[in-house]
Design a protein around this motif. Sequence first.
Motif, PDB file in Angstrom:
ATOM      1  N   GLU A  51       0.855  -1.186   0.000  1.00 17.46           N
ATOM      2  CA  GLU A  51       0.000   0.000   0.000  1.00 17.46           C
ATOM      3  C   GLU A  51       0.893   1.238   0.000  1.00 17.46           C
ATOM      4  N   ASN A  52       0.501   2.247  -0.745  1.00 17.90           N
ATOM      5  CA  ASN A  52       1.262   3.493  -0.785  1.00 17.90           C
ATOM      6  C   ASN A  52       0.698   4.427   0.285  1.00 17.90           C
ATOM      7  N   GLU A  53       1.206   4.256   1.487  1.00 16.63           N
ATOM      8  CA  GLU A  53       0.760   5.084   2.609  1.00 16.63           C
ATOM      9  C   GLU A  53       1.935   5.336   3.547  1.00 16.63           C
TER      10      GLU A  53
ATOM     11  N   GLU B 160       5.982   4.513  -6.654  1.00 10.94           N
ATOM     12  CA  GLU B 160       4.565   4.244  -6.843  1.00 10.94           C
ATOM     13  C   GLU B 160       4.360   3.590  -8.207  1.00 10.94           C
TER      14      GLU B 160
ATOM     15  N   ASP C 116       0.941   2.281  -9.023  1.00 15.05           N
ATOM     16  CA  ASP C 116      -0.482   2.405  -9.345  1.00 15.05           C
ATOM     17  C   ASP C 116      -1.047   3.558  -8.531  1.00 15.05           C
ATOM     18  N   HIS C 117      -1.201   4.718  -9.196  1.00 13.27           N
ATOM     19  CA  HIS C 117      -1.664   5.911  -8.492  1.00 13.27           C
ATOM     20  C   HIS C 117      -3.099   5.749  -8.003  1.00 13.27           C
ATOM     21  N   GLN C 118      -3.968   5.202  -8.840  1.00 13.40           N
ATOM     22  CA  GLN C 118      -5.375   5.043  -8.444  1.00 13.40           C
ATOM     23  C   GLN C 118      -5.551   3.965  -7.385  1.00 13.40           C
TER      24      GLN C 118
ATOM     25  N   HIS D  14      -3.277   3.154  -5.219  1.00 15.97           N
ATOM     26  CA  HIS D  14      -2.420   3.514  -4.081  1.00 15.97           C
ATOM     27  C   HIS D  14      -1.455   2.382  -3.729  1.00 15.97           C
ATOM     28  N   ARG D  15      -0.715   1.926  -4.749  1.00 11.79           N
ATOM     29  CA  ARG D  15       0.253   0.850  -4.519  1.00 11.79           C
ATOM     30  C   ARG D  15       1.641   1.277  -4.954  1.00 11.79           C
ATOM     31  N   SER D  16       2.621   0.783  -4.232  1.00 14.01           N
ATOM     32  CA  SER D  16       4.027   1.026  -4.547  1.00 14.01           C
ATOM     33  C   SER D  16       4.748  -0.304  -4.637  1.00 14.01           C
TER      34      SER D  16
END
Length: 187
Positions: A36-38, A63, A65-67, A69-71
Amino acid sequence: MSALKIEQGTSKHSAYDLRSNYADVNERHTLAVVVENEPGVLARVVGLFSGRGYNIESLTVAEIDHQGHRSRITIVTSGTPQIIEQIKAQLGRIVVVHDVHDLTVEGPSVERELALFKVTGEGEKRVEALRLADIFRANVVDSTLKSFTFEITGTPEKIDAFADLMRPLGLQEVARTGVAALARGPL
């Protein structure tokens, strides 16, 4: 000497030495971890390594997948096969981790790294640095009367070889991005 004429400690098949022949072999593995991109995710992944004394040789994060929210975190590490399996299992247990792929085991992969080299020198050393840069397909991205900055991409081994050749010619600084890797072929 015992009754069986075996000197103490000479048997390779002792019942007290149950370690596998491969237990001490360190292997280099490239792991691709989708997370998760958090905030705090990278700290948790790196904390897993530092908390257990595992080494990270290279680390890249971006990152993917911007939509969604994955890195993707690409980690190059080394250890015995048992340690590598333990790392993969522990990474998989982190809640924010979606996938863990061992690119070293799963088949052929492509690894690349970007590096910048600052080389200072005059006269013949300067000419030799340019000649070697041409052989390695390095680009000159900055030049002064006394220095060059080269940009090179390739495998980590290629980057290391270029660095070894530039050291006697006046290598001053190196900046490396770390390994980016993808599995070859279709999913």
